[in-house]
Structures are given as structure tokens and as C-alpha cells.
Design a protein around this motif. Structure first.
Motif, short mmCIF file in Angstrom:
data_model
loop_
_atom_site.label_atom_id
_atom_site.label_comp_id
_atom_site.label_asym_id
_atom_site.label_seq_id
_atom_site.Cartn_x
_atom_site.Cartn_y
_atom_site.Cartn_z
N UNK A 246 36.03 20.50 -5.11
CA UNK A 246 34.94 20.85 -4.20
C UNK A 246 35.31 20.53 -2.76
N UNK A 247 35.96 19.38 -2.55
CA UNK A 247 36.41 19.01 -1.21
C UNK A 247 37.42 20.02 -0.69
N UNK A 248 38.36 20.43 -1.56
CA UNK A 248 39.36 21.43 -1.17
C UNK A 248 38.69 22.75 -0.82
N UNK A 249 37.72 23.17 -1.64
CA UNK A 249 37.01 24.42 -1.39
C UNK A 249 36.28 24.38 -0.06
N UNK A 250 35.62 23.27 0.24
CA UNK A 250 34.87 23.15 1.48
C UNK A 250 35.79 23.19 2.69
N UNK A 251 36.90 22.48 2.62
CA UNK A 251 37.84 22.45 3.75
C UNK A 251 38.40 23.85 4.02
N UNK A 252 38.85 24.53 2.96
CA UNK A 252 39.43 25.87 3.13
C UNK A 252 38.38 26.83 3.68
N UNK A 253 37.16 26.79 3.12
CA UNK A 253 36.11 27.67 3.59
C UNK A 253 35.73 27.42 5.04
N UNK A 254 35.66 26.14 5.43
CA UNK A 254 35.34 25.82 6.82
C UNK A 254 36.43 26.28 7.77
N UNK A 395 29.91 36.67 6.04
CA UNK A 395 30.93 35.68 6.40
C UNK A 395 30.91 34.51 5.43
N UNK A 396 29.70 34.06 5.08
CA UNK A 396 29.59 32.96 4.14
C UNK A 396 30.14 33.31 2.77
N UNK A 397 29.90 34.54 2.33
CA UNK A 397 30.44 34.97 1.03
C UNK A 397 31.95 34.98 1.06
N UNK A 398 32.53 35.52 2.13
CA UNK A 398 33.99 35.52 2.25
C UNK A 398 34.55 34.10 2.23
N UNK A 399 33.91 33.19 2.98
CA UNK A 399 34.38 31.80 3.00
C UNK A 399 34.24 31.15 1.63
N UNK A 400 33.16 31.46 0.90
CA UNK A 400 32.97 30.86 -0.42
C UNK A 400 34.01 31.36 -1.41
N UNK A 401 34.42 32.61 -1.30
CA UNK A 401 35.46 33.14 -2.19
C UNK A 401 36.81 32.51 -1.88
N UNK A 402 37.10 32.34 -0.58
CA UNK A 402 38.31 31.60 -0.22
C UNK A 402 38.26 30.18 -0.79
N UNK A 403 37.10 29.55 -0.70
CA UNK A 403 36.96 28.21 -1.26
C UNK A 403 37.13 28.20 -2.76
N UNK A 404 36.57 29.20 -3.44
CA UNK A 404 36.72 29.29 -4.89
C UNK A 404 38.18 29.48 -5.28
N UNK A 405 38.90 30.28 -4.49
CA UNK A 405 40.32 30.49 -4.76
C UNK A 405 41.10 29.18 -4.65
N UNK A 406 40.74 28.37 -3.65
CA UNK A 406 41.41 27.07 -3.49
C UNK A 406 41.03 26.12 -4.61
N UNK A 407 39.74 26.07 -4.96
CA UNK A 407 39.29 25.19 -6.04
C UNK A 407 39.89 25.59 -7.38
#
Length: 457
Positions: A246-254, A395-407
Motif C-alpha cells: 500500500x505504501x509503494x502504491x501510494x508513493x508511485x501514484x503520488x 487523473x485519480x484513476x490513472x494514478x490508482x492503476x499505476x499504484x496497483x501495478x506497483x503493489x
């Protein structure tokens, strides 16, 4: 006497459930979108069923509601269908191919293992199909954001309260050790109203990534101000789950949001970085422990070596939670894996990409990566076409998918409930974002009013 009380409670819950089901059915016949919004609002609290004597019997409520929503979307003419895109989005072929490969794998695998594999991996893939038949309007999308904000704040409060209660009190309430109650070193991992810490932590990161752009784009709105003021609460709640993915997902998305538009979010890194200086070393050692990473990577080399022996994978449902469920019901999924020459024992990968390679082979992995890239491309395209809250939501959806990819590097994201539902729900939202025909079912939202003012100026 106790069994009699349980029987009476079960009967009462059954009657109440049937009455609620009747009301929901009527609401769905009017607008099928309500079923998806109701699922979005209630799924984070599914873990509270663990406290009920008959909670296991009520477990399938979400499957029933989704099937009813699908039926309503199919049989009920919906005037809102003009709100969807005129052509199929770029992610649809990749999604269809990914699901089709899973169905083919299930047909070849057969039996209970294939059934659970399909359910775990693809059940909520029906959500975008529902949203194609009954697209979200601007009001639906606004309500979804409100739901995510509200449930995020409430579940974060529950998660922090668990740190105060402690494991003994939680166990006395009915939560079990090594299922809901887990530890990382000496740290209790908060699970809030979910069934496990992983769901809680990843949900917090998803809420932050999806809702922050919307809140920042219209910070004068009271709802958004409340959410912005509550973001430290959500971040601390996520940290209390001790879910590094979750931390990784948040950092990547931010990082994505900062580079894209919201440069002020750089303070989201600066302030916590300063705060780490005051965190006890024992906490940081437990939180960033590398022992779990070693356990994750121990079987990877064996998997890569076996790809030549099983280029199409070992079959859906032969690893992960689906295989665990099959084993609980008396089916040994490890035998299929052994026959394919991959592993001698049932393997539970903590990596979505590794899981996909094991079950569906390199082709499945390629389709999964293609799906993720296509969804991000569709979100970027929608953000360019849309305005106001819709642009921020894209934008939020794109960031969340990037975060999901990292997680997904440290967890099987698409089989962690309810993150699988929210992934497909947000994908479905893209069907109506940035369309030329914006159909609403009520009063204009604050974002639309703001757009009209800007256009007038």
C-alpha cells in the motif's frame, strides 16, 4: 438454549434480508447503477460479518447483489446509455482477451479448481459490462467519489481504534488470530472493517489516489475540504495496517500526480519524511522488515525455469487463494502444478505477475500488462477530454492503476477482496468520462456549475 437463540437470530436476519432484497430489486429496476454504488459503499464493511454468528451464511450477499444488478442492466431499457462512449475504449480488447484466456484455461483445467480460479480472478470483471449497459452519469460519478471519501474516513477511524483496543480485546470480540489479527514483528496490523490488513491498507491508498485530485481541483467544496483535512488520518490508518504494498502504491501514484499536474503534492513526501525522524527505530524495523521479501522471492527462480515446460501456464486456480479454497474443499491443486513440472507443493505467490505466469503463462502476463497500459492510456485520454471533477477523477484513476501495478510486485492485487471490485469499477467509470453527451439524472453538480461559470467568462 444458545442454539435456539442462534436459530431465531438466523430467521430474523433471513426475513430482514428478504425485505431488503425486495427494496433493492425495485431500486435496481429504476436505475441499475444504484447496485454498483451500493456495493462500493458496503464492501469495505464486509469484514464485520466475522462478528455475527451467521456471518458465513450472509457472505454471498455481494455476489447476489451483483447478479441482480447485471440482470437489471440487461432487461431494463436505460436512457442513460447515451452517456457512454460511442466507440469501445482501447482497453476493451485487452480485457476481453485476458478474460477469454482465463476461460480457456478453466476449460482445460476443469473441476472445482477452475471454478474457484474463475471466481477469484474474473468475477468482478462483469462490472464494466454492467456499466456499458448502464453508464454512470455525472451525478453517479460524484456520488462514487463521495462514497470513497466517506468510507475511507470511517474505515481509517476503525483501523486506528484497533490499535487502541489491542489484539486481546479484538479476539474477545470475535476476530481470530492469524486471519484477521496479524502482526509484523511486534506491531499489530490494523484490519479495520475488512477481513485482513492487506485489504485495508490497499483500500486506503486507492481512496487517497482517486479522491485527492478531485478534492484539490475544487477545494472550496465542503466535502472536499473535509477530505483534505482527513488525509493525515487516512495515511496514518494505512501505516497502521503495515502493508508495504500500500505504501509503494501510494508513493508511485503520488509521483504520477505530481508530475502530471498537482505539484503541491510534493509536500506529501516532505512532511512524512520529516516525521520519520521522530518514529521509534523499532517501528521502522518492523515495518520495513525484509524477511517477507525473501519468502516471496524464494520460489521465483523455480518458476522461471519451468516456463519452457508449461508455456501456457499450469491452469487457472492452481495457485493463490483459489487453490487454498480448493484445498479446503478436498481438492489438491498442488497435484496439477506438480504434473506441469513447476512446484512440488502448493505455491502461494505474493506477486500478481508471478501468479499470472504460473496460471496463464507468458501470454497471460503479456495480456495483463497490456490491459494495465490500455487502462492508463484510456484514463489519460479521458482526462484530456473531460473538465472539472471528471478530469480530476480520470487523473485519480490513472494514478490508482499505476499504484496497483506497483503493489502487484509485492501482492496478488487482483485477487485481494474488495480491491478487485474497485479496480474493475474504476475501469468501468472510464466508459462515460469525457463523452460528448453528458447525461445527468438530477441537479447539476458543483463541478458542472463551475464549468458553466468558466465557459460564461
Amino acid at each position: 438454549m444458545i442454539s435456539g437463540d442462534i436459530a431465531i437470530s438466523s430467521l430474523l436476519l433471513l426475513v430482514l434480508g428478504l425485505l431488503a432484497l425486495g427494496h433493492v430489486a425495485v431500486a435496481l429496476l429504476n436505475r441499475p447503477q444504484r447496485g454498483l454504488l451500493l456495493l462500493a459503499a458496503l464492501l469495505p464493511f464486509d469484514g464485520l460479518l466475522l462478528l455475527l454468528p451467521v456471518g458465513e451464511l450472509l457472505g454471498p450477499w455481494k455476489e447476489v447483489l451483483l447478479v441482480l444488478t447485471l440482470g437489471a442492466a440487461v432487461i431494463v431499457p436505460n436512457s442513460d446509455r447515451a452517456a457512454r462512449q460511442a466507440t469501445l475504449p482501447v482497453w476493451v480488447p485487452a480485457a476481453i482477451a485476458f478474460v477469454a484466456l482465463g476461460l480457456l484455461s478453466a476449460a482445460l483445467t476443469g473441476g472445482l479448481i477452475a471454478f474457484w480460479g474463475l471466481k477469484v480472478s474474473y468475477f468482478y470483471a462483469v462490472v464494466p459490462a454492467i456499466m456499458w449497459l448502464a453508464p454512470f452519469t455525472a451525478r453517479d460519478r460524484d456520488r462514487l467519489v463521495s462514497i470513497l471519501m466517506g468510507t475511507g474516513i470511517v474505515t481509517a477511524l476503525f483501523g486506528l481504534a484497533q490499535q487502541v483496543l489491542g489484539p486481546d480485546r479484538l479476539n474477545a470480540m470475535g476476530f481470530e488470530y492469524n486471519t484477521a489479527i496479524r502482526f509484523s514483528g511486534s506491531l499489530l496490523r490494523s484490519f479495520s472493517t475488512f477481513t485482513q490488513p492487506f485489504s485495508f491498507g490497499l483500500f486506503m491508498s486507492l481512496v487517497l489516489l482517486v479522491c485527492l485530485p478531485v478534492a484539490l481541483s475544487d477545494w472550496r467544496r465542503t466535502r472536499n475540504r473535509i477530505f483534505l483535512a482527513s488525509t493525515p488520518l487516512l495515511v496514518v490508518g494505512m501505516a497502521a495496517s503495515v502493508v508495504r504494498g500500500a505504501t509503494l502504491a501510494l508513493i508511485v501514484g503520488l509521483v504520477v500526480l505530481i508530475i502530471w499536474r498537482f505539484h503541491g503534492l510534493v509536500y506529501a513526501f516532505t512532511i512524512p519524511a520529516i516525521g520519520l525522524l521522530f518514529v521509534p527505530a523499532s517501528f521502522l524495523e518492523a515495518y520495513f522488515s525484509s524477511s517477507s521479501l525473501g519468502q516471496r522471492t524464494s520460489g521465483w527462480q523455480t518458476i522461471f525455469d519451468s516456463l519452457l515446460g508449461a508455456p501456457l501456464g499450469n491452469g487457472i486456480g492452481t495457485t493463490g487463494s483459489a487453490a487454498e479454497k480448493s484445498n479446503e474443499l478436498g481438492v489438491d491443486a498442488s497435484e496439477l502444478v506438480t504434473d506441469a513440472g513447476t512446484l512440488n507443493d502448493l505455491y502461494l505467490p505474493d506477486n500478481q505477475y508471478i501468479k499470472t505466469v504460473i496460471e496463464l503463462g507468458p501470454i497471460g502476463l503479456w495480456l495483463l500488462l497490456l490491459l494495465g497500459a490500455a487502462v492508463i492510456a484510456a484514463a489519460v485520454s479521458a482526462a484530456r477530454r473531460a473538465t472539472g471533477d471528471d478530469r480530476a477523477l480520470a487523473m485519480g484513476i490513472a494514478a490508482s492503476v499505476w499504484g496497483a501495478a506497483a503493489a502487484s510486485l509485492v501482492g496478488t492485487y487482483l485477487e485481494i477482496f474488495p480491491l478487485d471490485f474497485y479496480f474493475w469499477l474504476l475501469v468501468g467509470v472510464l466508459l462515460s468520462l469525457g463523452t460528448t453527451k453528458a447525461v445527468d439524472d438530477g441537479e447539476p453538480t458543483a463541478a458542472r456549475q463551475q464549468d458553466e461559470v468558466e465557459a460564461a467568462c
